[in-house]
Design an enzyme around this catalytic site. Structure first.
Site, PDB file in Angstrom:
ATOM      1  N   ASP A 147       0.825  -1.130  -0.125  1.00  0.00           N
ATOM      2  CA  ASP A 147       0.049  -0.010  -0.044  1.00  0.00           C
ATOM      3  C   ASP A 147       0.795   1.145  -0.034  1.00  0.00           C
ATOM      4  O   ASP A 147       1.954   1.314   0.487  1.00  0.00           O
ATOM      5  CB  ASP A 147      -0.890  -0.140   1.084  1.00  0.00           C
ATOM      6  N   GLU A 165       0.844   5.546   0.276  1.00  0.00           N
ATOM      7  CA  GLU A 165       0.381   6.883   0.260  1.00  0.00           C
ATOM      8  C   GLU A 165       0.850   7.983  -0.434  1.00  0.00           C
ATOM      9  O   GLU A 165       2.375   7.837  -0.685  1.00  0.00           O
ATOM     10  CB  GLU A 165       0.330   7.529   1.841  1.00  0.00           C
ATOM     11  N   HIS A 217      -4.706  10.711   4.359  1.00  0.00           N
ATOM     12  CA  HIS A 217      -3.656   9.909   5.019  1.00  0.00           C
ATOM     13  C   HIS A 217      -3.106  10.577   6.486  1.00  0.00           C
ATOM     14  O   HIS A 217      -2.543  10.143   7.310  1.00  0.00           O
ATOM     15  CB  HIS A 217      -2.538   9.612   4.443  1.00  0.00           C
ATOM     16  N   HIS A 233      -5.785   3.810   6.716  1.00  0.00           N
ATOM     17  CA  HIS A 233      -5.574   5.001   5.842  1.00  0.00           C
ATOM     18  C   HIS A 233      -4.190   5.332   5.918  1.00  0.00           C
ATOM     19  O   HIS A 233      -3.772   6.448   5.814  1.00  0.00           O
ATOM     20  CB  HIS A 233      -6.529   6.069   6.107  1.00  0.00           C
ATOM     21  N   ASP A 284      -3.291  -0.198   6.139  1.00  0.00           N
ATOM     22  CA  ASP A 284      -4.097  -0.914   5.155  1.00  0.00           C
ATOM     23  C   ASP A 284      -3.182  -2.019   4.359  1.00  0.00           C
ATOM     24  O   ASP A 284      -4.110  -3.136   4.094  1.00  0.00           O
ATOM     25  CB  ASP A 284      -4.237   0.133   3.819  1.00  0.00           C
TER      26      ASP A 284
END
Length: 314
Positions: free
Chosen positions: A17, A19, A65, A156, A161
């Protein structure tokens, strides 16, 4: 389409994942990466890091985030951390929810820093979830985690995540391949299945017409003074009516904008905007401004049924 390993040895997959500073992979950058290495479906290794992109973080992304530019001041720079990230991933398949998003960012980074594309296969758990649970209106990670009882800690953020997905993925994968293997067994019958599909579609259209016919009767019943009707199982049939109006958008746009109601009042036609960006009606400057407003990337695949041209058969 995820590939089912036939090997009896180690099956390694990396759940990831990211961000980012924004949602357009062509100009934004990754600011947090998390990876979890699965060996035969079991969590064996984790890797997470912040990344200093030397770039502004869009407020819309920060609201999701919660990572600020101040949080990244002491984070490793791209040239320092990406060799470690790509070493962790190796040549294993990448697993992510709406994988086209995460993969596009990593692929763009690999091209920018090392002049070579990312050659890993990627597995999209969002697509798998849609296949296994088509009845759910939402196919987001929150829904998947709720169904499979994954972790809700530090959601998040990249590791939160990734961990939630890593916990859910083996269960989803098992169900997905049960369905996929059954589908493979039906391929030799595709002509019959298409005929069956058309019958079902016809039946659905007929039932929709029947429902509309019944709704018309109910409407007449209430307009003639009928009272609420309650079924034996407790459902109640009632009648409501209200007036609706059409508005001249140009006259109310400023009012809606001033009161903060514009976003709720107007639904953007994303498909139309996509056509504008890919067409020739807008200037390059206007297209670039629209691209900057992108908030999500999705990959959709579908089939269509074309009706016969009856004029050619006459």
């Amino acid at each position: 389409m995820p590939r089912e390993s036939k090997a009896k040895n180690k099956e390694i997959e990396v759940v990831i994942d990211v961000e980012t500073t924004g949602l357009d992979y062509t100009r934004e950058k990754i600011i947090e990466f998390a990876g979890i290495k699965l060996v035969n479906g079991k969590i064996k290794e984790k890797f997470e890091t912040l990344i200093n992109p030397n770039q502004h973080i869009r407020k819309s992304s920060q609201a999701i985030h919660g990572i600020s530019e101040e949080d990244l001041v002491d984070a490793p720079k791209e040239e320092e951390i990406y060799p470690k990230i790509f070493e962790f991933i190796g040549d294993a398949p990448i697993v992510a929810h709406n994988a086209i998003f995460d993969f596009s960012f990593l692929n763009k980074t690999s091209k920018r820093l090392y002049s070579k594309p990312l050659e890993n296969n990627y597995i999209d758990t969002q697509m798998m979830f849609k296949e296994v649970y088509p009845q759910y209106e939402s196919c987001g990670l929150d829904c998947l985690v709720s169904v499979f009882k994954g972790s809700n800690k530090k959601r998040h953020r990249a590791m939160g995540d990734a961990l939630a997905l890593a916990q859910c993925y083996p269960k989803l994968k098992a169900l997905y391949y049960q369905k996929y293997n059954w589908q493979l067994s039906q391929i030799d019958h595709v002509e019959y299945l298409f005929e069956r599909y058309l019958r079902l579609q016809s039946a659905i259209n007929t039932m929709q017409s029947e429902i509309q016919d019944l709704r018309s009767i109910f409407k007449i019943y209430f307009e003639r003074g009928g009272k609420a009707v309650t079924s034996n199982t407790g459902e109640t049939l009632t009648y409501n009516h209200k007036k609706t109006f059409s508005y001249d958008f140009s006259q109310i746009k400023d009012i809606l904008d001033e009161t903060g109601a514009l976003e709720k009042a107007v639904k953007l036609n994303n498909a139309f905007v996509d056509r504008l960006v890919s067409g020739n009606a807008l200037s390059l400057e206007a297209k670039e401004k629209i691209k900057l407003a992108r908030v999500e990337i999705n990959e959709n695949k579908s089939f269509s049924v074309t009706k016969p041209d009856k004029t050619k058969t006459k």
